[in-house]
Design a protein around this motif. Sequence first.
Motif, PDB file in Angstrom:
ATOM      1  N   LEU A   4       0.823  -1.202   0.000  1.00 24.06           N
ATOM      2  CA  LEU A   4       0.000   0.000   0.000  1.00 24.06           C
ATOM      3  C   LEU A   4       0.863   1.261   0.000  1.00 24.06           C
ATOM      4  O   LEU A   4       0.612   2.200  -0.767  1.00 24.06           O
ATOM      5  CB  LEU A   4      -0.919  -0.007   1.221  1.00 24.06           C
ATOM      6  N   SER A   5       1.894   1.275   0.843  1.00 22.38           N
ATOM      7  CA  SER A   5       2.778   2.440   0.898  1.00 22.38           C
ATOM      8  C   SER A   5       3.523   2.618  -0.424  1.00 22.38           C
ATOM      9  O   SER A   5       3.700   3.743  -0.904  1.00 22.38           O
ATOM     10  CB  SER A   5       3.771   2.304   2.050  1.00 22.38           C
ATOM     11  N   PHE A   6       3.947   1.515  -1.023  1.00 20.22           N
ATOM     12  CA  PHE A   6       4.645   1.572  -2.312  1.00 20.22           C
ATOM     13  C   PHE A   6       3.729   2.136  -3.397  1.00 20.22           C
ATOM     14  O   PHE A   6       4.115   3.011  -4.178  1.00 20.22           O
ATOM     15  CB  PHE A   6       5.127   0.168  -2.694  1.00 20.22           C
ATOM     16  N   GLY A   7       2.482   1.622  -3.434  1.00 12.83           N
ATOM     17  CA  GLY A   7       1.542   2.077  -4.456  1.00 12.83           C
ATOM     18  C   GLY A   7       1.170   3.538  -4.312  1.00 12.83           C
ATOM     19  O   GLY A   7       1.099   4.278  -5.300  1.00 12.83           O
ATOM     20  N   LEU A   8       0.917   3.972  -3.092  1.00 11.79           N
ATOM     21  CA  LEU A   8       0.569   5.379  -2.869  1.00 11.79           C
ATOM     22  C   LEU A   8       1.725   6.297  -3.231  1.00 11.79           C
ATOM     23  O   LEU A   8       1.520   7.372  -3.830  1.00 11.79           O
ATOM     24  CB  LEU A   8       0.173   5.583  -1.402  1.00 11.79           C
ATOM     25  N   ALA A   9       2.958   5.882  -2.896  1.00 17.23           N
ATOM     26  CA  ALA A   9       4.125   6.697  -3.232  1.00 17.23           C
ATOM     27  C   ALA A   9       4.323   6.758  -4.742  1.00 17.23           C
ATOM     28  O   ALA A   9       4.695   7.804  -5.289  1.00 17.23           O
ATOM     29  CB  ALA A   9       5.373   6.136  -2.559  1.00 17.23           C
ATOM     30  N   GLN A  10       4.083   5.653  -5.434  1.00 18.34           N
ATOM     31  CA  GLN A  10       4.168   5.649  -6.900  1.00 18.34           C
ATOM     32  C   GLN A  10       3.175   6.627  -7.502  1.00 18.34           C
ATOM     33  O   GLN A  10       3.515   7.414  -8.394  1.00 18.34           O
ATOM     34  CB  GLN A  10       3.893   4.241  -7.438  1.00 18.34           C
ATOM     35  N   TRP A  11       1.947   6.556  -7.026  1.00 17.72           N
ATOM     36  CA  TRP A  11       0.897   7.436  -7.563  1.00 17.72           C
ATOM     37  C   TRP A  11       1.242   8.898  -7.331  1.00 17.72           C
ATOM     38  O   TRP A  11       1.139   9.729  -8.234  1.00 17.72           O
ATOM     39  CB  TRP A  11      -0.437   7.084  -6.899  1.00 17.72           C
ATOM     40  N   ALA A  12       1.655   9.242  -6.123  1.00 10.91           N
ATOM     41  CA  ALA A  12       1.958  10.631  -5.791  1.00 10.91           C
ATOM     42  C   ALA A  12       3.164  11.138  -6.573  1.00 10.91           C
ATOM     43  O   ALA A  12       3.151  12.262  -7.106  1.00 10.91           O
ATOM     44  CB  ALA A  12       2.213  10.766  -4.289  1.00 10.91           C
ATOM     45  N   THR A  13       4.206  10.324  -6.688  1.00 13.77           N
ATOM     46  CA  THR A  13       5.419  10.763  -7.379  1.00 13.77           C
ATOM     47  C   THR A  13       5.186  10.945  -8.865  1.00 13.77           C
ATOM     48  O   THR A  13       5.618  11.936  -9.462  1.00 13.77           O
ATOM     49  CB  THR A  13       6.554   9.743  -7.163  1.00 13.77           C
ATOM     50  N   SER A  14       4.482  10.001  -9.493  1.00 13.88           N
ATOM     51  CA  SER A  14       4.260  10.068 -10.940  1.00 13.88           C
ATOM     52  C   SER A  14       3.324  11.202 -11.320  1.00 13.88           C
ATOM     53  O   SER A  14       3.424  11.748 -12.429  1.00 13.88           O
ATOM     54  CB  SER A  14       3.698   8.736 -11.445  1.00 13.88           C
ATOM     55  N   ASN A  15       2.430  11.579 -10.414  1.00 17.92           N
ATOM     56  CA  ASN A  15       1.453  12.619 -10.745  1.00 17.92           C
ATOM     57  C   ASN A  15       1.854  14.021 -10.301  1.00 17.92           C
ATOM     58  O   ASN A  15       1.473  15.007 -10.951  1.00 17.92           O
ATOM     59  CB  ASN A  15       0.096  12.275 -10.114  1.00 17.92           C
ATOM     60  N   PHE A  16       2.633  14.117  -9.228  1.00 20.98           N
ATOM     61  CA  PHE A  16       2.878  15.439  -8.658  1.00 20.98           C
ATOM     62  C   PHE A  16       4.350  15.799  -8.495  1.00 20.98           C
ATOM     63  O   PHE A  16       4.658  16.916  -8.087  1.00 20.98           O
ATOM     64  CB  PHE A  16       2.204  15.548  -7.279  1.00 20.98           C
ATOM     65  N   PHE A  17       5.273  14.879  -8.795  1.00 27.33           N
ATOM     66  CA  PHE A  17       6.682  15.201  -8.592  1.00 27.33           C
ATOM     67  C   PHE A  17       7.460  14.964  -9.874  1.00 27.33           C
ATOM     68  O   PHE A  17       7.432  15.797 -10.775  1.00 27.33           O
ATOM     69  CB  PHE A  17       7.250  14.379  -7.425  1.00 27.33           C
ATOM     70  N   ALA A  18       8.172  13.866  -9.993  1.00 28.65           N
ATOM     71  CA  ALA A  18       8.957  13.541 -11.187  1.00 28.65           C
ATOM     72  C   ALA A  18       8.729  12.073 -11.520  1.00 28.65           C
ATOM     73  O   ALA A  18       9.089  11.196 -10.731  1.00 28.65           O
ATOM     74  CB  ALA A  18      10.442  13.816 -10.959  1.00 28.65           C
ATOM     75  N   GLN A  20      10.170  10.145 -13.438  1.00 23.81           N
ATOM     76  CA  GLN A  20      11.389   9.325 -13.539  1.00 23.81           C
ATOM     77  C   GLN A  20      11.776   8.713 -12.200  1.00 23.81           C
ATOM     78  O   GLN A  20      12.495   7.726 -12.144  1.00 23.81           O
ATOM     79  CB  GLN A  20      12.564  10.166 -14.057  1.00 23.81           C
ATOM     80  N   LEU A  21      11.291   9.317 -11.115  1.00 22.83           N
ATOM     81  CA  LEU A  21      11.660   8.847  -9.773  1.00 22.83           C
ATOM     82  C   LEU A  21      10.568   8.008  -9.126  1.00 22.83           C
ATOM     83  O   LEU A  21      10.606   7.757  -7.924  1.00 22.83           O
ATOM     84  CB  LEU A  21      11.967  10.048  -8.871  1.00 22.83           C
ATOM     85  N   THR A  22       9.597   7.591  -9.929  1.00 24.91           N
ATOM     86  CA  THR A  22       8.442   6.887  -9.373  1.00 24.91           C
ATOM     87  C   THR A  22       8.854   5.711  -8.488  1.00 24.91           C
ATOM     88  O   THR A  22       8.446   5.619  -7.325  1.00 24.91           O
ATOM     89  CB  THR A  22       7.534   6.381 -10.506  1.00 24.91           C
ATOM     90  N   ASP A  23       9.669   4.815  -9.018  1.00 21.16           N
ATOM     91  CA  ASP A  23      10.042   3.628  -8.253  1.00 21.16           C
ATOM     92  C   ASP A  23      11.073   3.932  -7.169  1.00 21.16           C
ATOM     93  O   ASP A  23      11.100   3.264  -6.129  1.00 21.16           O
ATOM     94  CB  ASP A  23      10.581   2.544  -9.186  1.00 21.16           C
ATOM     95  N   VAL A  24      11.944   4.924  -7.412  1.00 19.33           N
ATOM     96  CA  VAL A  24      12.950   5.272  -6.406  1.00 19.33           C
ATOM     97  C   VAL A  24      12.278   5.779  -5.133  1.00 19.33           C
ATOM     98  O   VAL A  24      12.554   5.305  -4.024  1.00 19.33           O
ATOM     99  CB  VAL A  24      13.928   6.331  -6.943  1.00 19.33           C
ATOM    100  N   VAL A  25      11.383   6.752  -5.299  1.00 23.46           N
ATOM    101  CA  VAL A  25      10.682   7.307  -4.141  1.00 23.46           C
ATOM    102  C   VAL A  25       9.802   6.243  -3.489  1.00 23.46           C
ATOM    103  O   VAL A  25       9.747   6.134  -2.249  1.00 23.46           O
ATOM    104  CB  VAL A  25       9.836   8.527  -4.559  1.00 23.46           C
ATOM    105  N   ALA A  26       9.126   5.444  -4.313  1.00 21.04           N
ATOM    106  CA  ALA A  26       8.254   4.401  -3.774  1.00 21.04           C
ATOM    107  C   ALA A  26       9.053   3.396  -2.945  1.00 21.04           C
ATOM    108  O   ALA A  26       8.593   2.950  -1.880  1.00 21.04           O
ATOM    109  CB  ALA A  26       7.519   3.695  -4.906  1.00 21.04           C
ATOM    110  N   CYS A  27      10.252   3.052  -3.414  1.00 23.09           N
ATOM    111  CA  CYS A  27      11.087   2.101  -2.665  1.00 23.09           C
ATOM    112  C   CYS A  27      11.524   2.687  -1.322  1.00 23.09           C
ATOM    113  O   CYS A  27      11.538   1.981  -0.305  1.00 23.09           O
ATOM    114  CB  CYS A  27      12.317   1.729  -3.486  1.00 23.09           C
ATOM    115  N   ILE A  28      11.876   3.971  -1.319  1.00 18.52           N
ATOM    116  CA  ILE A  28      12.300   4.609  -0.065  1.00 18.52           C
ATOM    117  C   ILE A  28      11.150   4.647   0.931  1.00 18.52           C
ATOM    118  O   ILE A  28      11.322   4.353   2.120  1.00 18.52           O
ATOM    119  CB  ILE A  28      12.820   6.032  -0.348  1.00 18.52           C
TER     120      ILE A  28
END
Length: 326
Positions: A4-18, A20-28
């Motif tokens: 759940l945390s990985f998926g939410l971070a992916q969604w937020a990063t891909s839509n509102f940040f960068a 290219q960093l979708t999986d990096v931020v999601a992993c962190i």
Amino acid sequence: MLGLSFGLAQWATSNFFAYQLTDVVACIVALGAAFVLLQFWKPVGVPALRERLGLEEVHVEEADELTGSRVWWALFPYAVVVFIFGLANLGTTIPNWLKSTDIAIPWPYITGHMFTSTGEEMQRTEYKLQLLNNPGSLLVISGIIVAIFYMIFNENGRYALTWRQVGQEFVSTASRMRWSAVTITTVLALAYVMNYSSQTVSIGAFFANLGPAFAFFAPVLGWVGVAVTGSDTSANALFAKLQVTAAESLDLNPDLMLAANTTGGVVGKMISPQSLSIAATSVNMDGRESELFKQVVGWSFGFLLAVCTLIFLQTNLLSGLAPVVP
């Protein structure tokens, strides 16, 4: 919790940040969630798991305890990557400057000699060498920054790093990735040939004969592509145009079909030879990739079936979850 945390971070990063960093931020974020979870929950059966995998128990010495400083320096590379990629996508000045470093190299007998069915000259027939405007260059820059910080700031020389070590690691990494690089390069070349010769369009039109059922089987193309090549990038390069062509012929959402291709590829990643080799090496199970394959292949099929079902439902009953992007 981790998923759940990985998926939410992916969604937020891909839509509102960068993106290219979708999986990096999601992993962190998932790593942080795992750390919090393990403060309140301890998994059972760890000794039995170590014995089954033939792994020795790790004894943590007092000198090797995780201090706040060690945790920070372990996470520091990820912080640098996030910062560099965020800076590269900030506003318009920096991104435009990065794009200005691109070098266009015309292909002999191709550039200026290829035309569409209407007689117009085809675009993007030049090879574009992106010196700085690509994720790879940004990662190299991030790596150099991390290396410099590791050289300057270390605990009394305990974790000292030299340029020689940096160079050796770079050469070693390039050597390990050489066949993956060749695979991706050749697949991308094949994708360009198939796209410009209308092969993907023809194959897409053929698959459109499946009718509404194509929506269910669309993720399978990405799954097969990644299982064979080991790269979601390669699978998207091969089948993206095909997915769009079939979607347009069937009056389906092309964005949804593209998502189906890459999502199917993700669940095929766990059974790709490259992924199995990396996973086996990471846990000292070299040569035992077949054991890992037997453990994950069932999960891969299960996830693929779930993705196929979800994509199909999003073309009718759950269409509101995948709105058409104008």
